[in-house]
Write an enzyme that holds these catalytic residues in place. Structure first.
Site, PDB file in Angstrom:
ATOM      1  N   GLY B 151      -0.561  -3.312   2.644  1.00 41.49           N
ATOM      2  CA  GLY B 151      -0.766  -2.135   3.461  1.00 41.49           C
ATOM      3  C   GLY B 151       0.559  -1.581   3.953  1.00 41.49           C
ATOM      4  O   GLY B 151       1.602  -2.242   3.882  1.00 41.49           O
ATOM      5  N   CYS B 152       0.526  -0.342   4.438  1.00 39.45           N
ATOM      6  CA  CYS B 152       1.758   0.322   4.846  1.00 39.45           C
ATOM      7  C   CYS B 152       2.343  -0.310   6.101  1.00 39.45           C
ATOM      8  O   CYS B 152       3.522  -0.677   6.134  1.00 39.45           O
ATOM      9  CB  CYS B 152       1.507   1.813   5.043  1.00 39.45           C
ATOM     10  N   TYR B 153       1.533  -0.469   7.144  1.00 40.50           N
ATOM     11  CA  TYR B 153       2.043  -1.112   8.361  1.00 40.50           C
ATOM     12  C   TYR B 153       2.519  -2.533   8.067  1.00 40.50           C
ATOM     13  O   TYR B 153       3.582  -2.943   8.539  1.00 40.50           O
ATOM     14  CB  TYR B 153       0.970  -1.143   9.452  1.00 40.50           C
ATOM     15  N   THR B 155       3.726  -3.802   5.331  1.00 39.59           N
ATOM     16  CA  THR B 155       4.992  -3.813   4.593  1.00 39.59           C
ATOM     17  C   THR B 155       6.166  -3.709   5.554  1.00 39.59           C
ATOM     18  O   THR B 155       7.109  -4.518   5.514  1.00 39.59           O
ATOM     19  CB  THR B 155       5.029  -2.648   3.578  1.00 39.59           C
TER      20      THR B 155
END
Lengths: 337, 337, 337, 337
Positions: B151-153, B155
């Site tokens: 996921g972005c957060y 990462t």
């Protein structure tokens, strides 16, 4: 009612401009003097076309003699280190001074010097200056001659934290603050260029922002104990507003309802505090208003609080007018709703 | 070199679109299959005029038979709860699957069920799925058939915290994350309306965001201990990017230089990690890139870390391609710089 | 003075919301009824947290019986084709109706049908409806029962062009209009998604926008001749405001000073028209105001005129309130400065 | 292939920065020299952190001796009136010069003086300079030593109008252009302050923009007749891109299909022109690309054409690289798709 004659010193900055905009809708105010650093006297509607057909007044370099003769109340929308050279001149003439700079906020001269890189030059008035946060200093404000109008980050931070600190309910406080760029003032710097800020986001002055000691001083004073906290400001690409997200630990078990009641206790009668029981504030609901919206969520001992204000209004010009209203004995909400 | 035939399932979303945009500049890739939920088959350049003259391919509803016949590697840019019904069909045909949904990230079925409100339907493949964070799982990725793309957060959060956690240097972690709205996916909701987000800013899912257990699971795995932390996401009015500000306490005295060395130790050879010794990252320096920029500041036992990534690239499509490059044995940076 | 009881039908849209915001500062208005299409009756401050502590009123599905009993004046902030089914019900009860939709603007039924794809269902009231542009219809507005409040593009276009057309000074008119997205209404469409509009810019409905016949009808009526012109609207990524750039040819030699005098002649007494002699308007100077700023430049026979308004205020809610003020015989500027 | 050694003079501006960004992905280019006005030599990655780990090169004040020794091709990303003092020094050393300023675009010295307020100081090279619009000057570009890289507004305007003017199909041309603020260059001016441009929109230099004579000169040259037109630029609050809306009259009856065919005839083989048959371009589809998107609509004798480009790419740095590719005999699209 006889009109209050009001001057704005530093009319060309963001807060000066906002003071004028708000004061124009004040039923008991006459804007009677405007000054700024200008090459030549200029109609305020030339400087800000938004005031065309609304205000006919020339903005010129400050002439203290003329200014003191024209005003009952003066707003100093000046940089720090300038205010403390100007304020005394109005005070000695018996004028009410509402200073929007940082010059009269910090009581400790060493801390002032550390954060503002200058020796304070007006110790006398510093002592009598009243911190202009009506929710906690209203009685003192009523009698004040010199108001130290709070900073934008401190307004949001203190209003959110003070009730819980007074009640000894929190510790380990971290403030993550996000501000519009107007908080930095109107300066022609490359870092404020539209193309640099558009789509950008960053933290700055991580451990050393000048609003940190202000927040600590006032919270310590209000809660009558030494307060410690961390504070990190950020710039977000919007024109107006501050959102602060505050992390802390509860010092004891307490229900959501009890926490609600504490905020009610402090703010029930406050015209500009809106406490949300079930939700967190959105920045957008406060811009162009003098409201301070507060909400929180808990999980176990962890609490997250969020507060939103318009940095130019409740964080500056609006709060300054609220202070003027209190001093002048008129409805605190005039020009602000 | 023979071209890698690549399919994108879920081509109409933000990450699907970004996968196509990036893959078009990959020298060894042929985009050979596109699907999305559409009323009728449609040229991708009709759906996204930005791809006119760049890609001639029809996007249609998924036909597994056709899709498996056309691809070597498939990217699933799908919502969670959909991926786990699709991935097995490609895996049984021997295709490489890079899943950008959350479906194969959480190893604990109860936690998956709690945060995603569904019973996981593909236990078998979940076990063999490799978490696609190259900086810590590169060797496993090389041999993987199924990638759970982070996921972005997570990462941004994991890449910033992992070195210090592995070295047992920090505790009391709080992540204050700020994300572009594209992180929420392309949905026609009123809350994503331009006029609602323009000038707005808010926190959401304060204690319950689904990326929290992902961050905890992976950091615990990497650092080989139980990690605990708080995580609060915010939406900021930008199109791309995540900035995370992380607060923590150092567990022992350590110099700035020693901290720098630790980051060097972990990331010196990493093509997409940029560690800043003297400054904090700006969001703008990473948008439209696969870089993850990291910086920090300390004062006493307090440390503030800041990390910036493009949520659609290093936080989604770019990292997925980085994983594909690793699996396919080509230069990890292809299509990404 | 006894308060005017005011209802807003369609309170959940952008113009409904803006009507409420503005009316809250009207000294002689009591907002007494709100309706919108809602699943269940809802506090307006629940729907719009910005109204918390400002307005305690439930918003519910329209109940004509109740509504007519509660209001003196009703604002219809409704989509076209809905207004003409609602307005008659208030009119027959003797209420003042200010319709912000397009339903009562076009006098030619065929043109209405062509542009709005519907047969008009209220011919009777259409005939008596007064076009609510105070600068040209003030006397009729004073006696009106039903106001067709002008469209946003028409307001800016007509106010700029009418003086020159009445004086037979221009021909070959082209209007290039740029509008904030709020002009399109609050709808959950993908094309209004923040990520689609951020950084975007486009023309739409190039020869077929429904405001074209409105502009032509009113300008023809005001100038007493058949007016012809081209009109192309664009969407720009801002929240509020319309800027129109108008190209035309002068029909005879005329000095800048003479042109200034013509605008003075028409607008000298107008409280909301600001004519700039030496400069062109900026959008930013009118947002959050009811002002219409106009300026021009000439070279030979070519003239370029620029006009800026806030599409939600002078282009909708503000002008509607201006009309109400005129009808009710109070100061036209109330709630608007 | 041996790398082309490339220098960027004026590396600190928007176009200099963009040249570096694009050239970094050029397989046959080595950036070998960077200069800008700096207090002290500075790593380019210090000046622009976005280039960290991507380019190790010091940016310093221009040293012609050193520069000419280090480059094969030099891009001058300089202000006008500076380029014509620098270009000759590279030309006499046999270097290829691609000038992104306006200095070598206008062939008529009086017009140059009128619009740029300076006497041109390099008549000799001005004569041999080739206008770098590949779509119409490709053969000349192949042999050029000095490229006058087109302005941003001219690129969009000329590419849209040239086919119809060459075919004698239009007259009465009006160009309404909307540009991102980056077109004005990176200068620390108050009018470029984020807070001034955010939510703003305005026209400027209505009859006197310096790109007007450039558009007229080139269109006249291409169409072999005297072209006349009106041109009004606007600033819109976005970071990148230009959208031009062009109004004209057709000189004869012609079908949409015939018009399509004309654009096909001119642009079928062009790698960076995308002609839309059924729709008008959106700005967003071209940003971060070298594409020029063109579309139109007709009604009777009236035609409206719309063109979108990225002002920093096809309108500056991208087109400059396209020119370099042509001169160097490599694939014209390198570094650009």
């Amino acid at each position: 009612m006889k009109k209050i004659k009001v001057g704005v010193i530093g009319a060309s900055g963001f807060t000066g401009e906002e003071l004028i905009r708000l004061l124009l809708s004040h039923p008991f105010v006459e804007i009677s003097y405007l000054s700024a650093i200008v090459d030549t006297p200029i109609d305020i509607s030339q400087l800000f076309p938004k005031f065309k057909n609304r205000l006919e007044l020339v903005c010129k370099n400050l002439d203290i003699e003329e200014a003191t003769g024209r005003v009952d109340v003066v707003f100093l929308a000046l940089p720090h280190k300038v205010s403390y050279t100007i304020a005394p001149k109005f005070l000695t003439k018996g004028k009410i001074v509402i200073d929007l700079s940082a010059d009269y906020r910090l009581k400790d001269l060493n801390i002032y010097e550390k954060y503002y890189k200058a020796k304070h030059a007006d110790h006398k008035n510093l002592k009598q200056a009243v911190y202009g946060l009506p929710e906690f200093y209203r009685e003192k404000i009523k009698k004040a001659k010199l108001i130290a109008n709070p900073g934008c980050y401190p307004t949001a931070s203190i209003l959110t934290l003070a009730p819980l600190l007074k009640e000894n309910l929190i510790k380990n406080i971290i403030i993550d603050a996000k501000s519009a760029i107007t908080g930095a003032g109107r300066k022609p710097l490359l870092e404020y260029h539209f193309a640099h800020l558009y789509g950008n986001l960053f933290a700055y002055k991580v451990f050393g922002h000048q609003h940190l000691p202000e927040i600590i001083q006032i919270l310590s004073e209000i809660s009558n104990k030494e307060v410690n906290l961390r504070f990190t400001p950020h710039v977000v690409p919007v024109e107006r507003g501050i959102l602060v997200t505050i992390y802390a630990n509860l010092t004891k078990k307490i229900t959501q309802e009890q926490l609600n009641n504490i905020y009610q206790k402090y703010y029930k009668e406050e015209p500009f505090i809106r406490f949300f029981k079930q939700k967190l504030p959105n920045l957008k609901d406060v811009v162009y208003t003098n409201f301070c919206d507060i909400g929180f969520q808990c999980e176990g001992k962890n609490i997250v609080l969020v507060c939103a204000i318009d940095n130019l209004i409740k964080g500056a010009a609006g709060q300054a007018i609220q202070n003027m209203n209190i001093i002048c004995g008129v409805d605190e909400r005039l020009a602000l709703v």
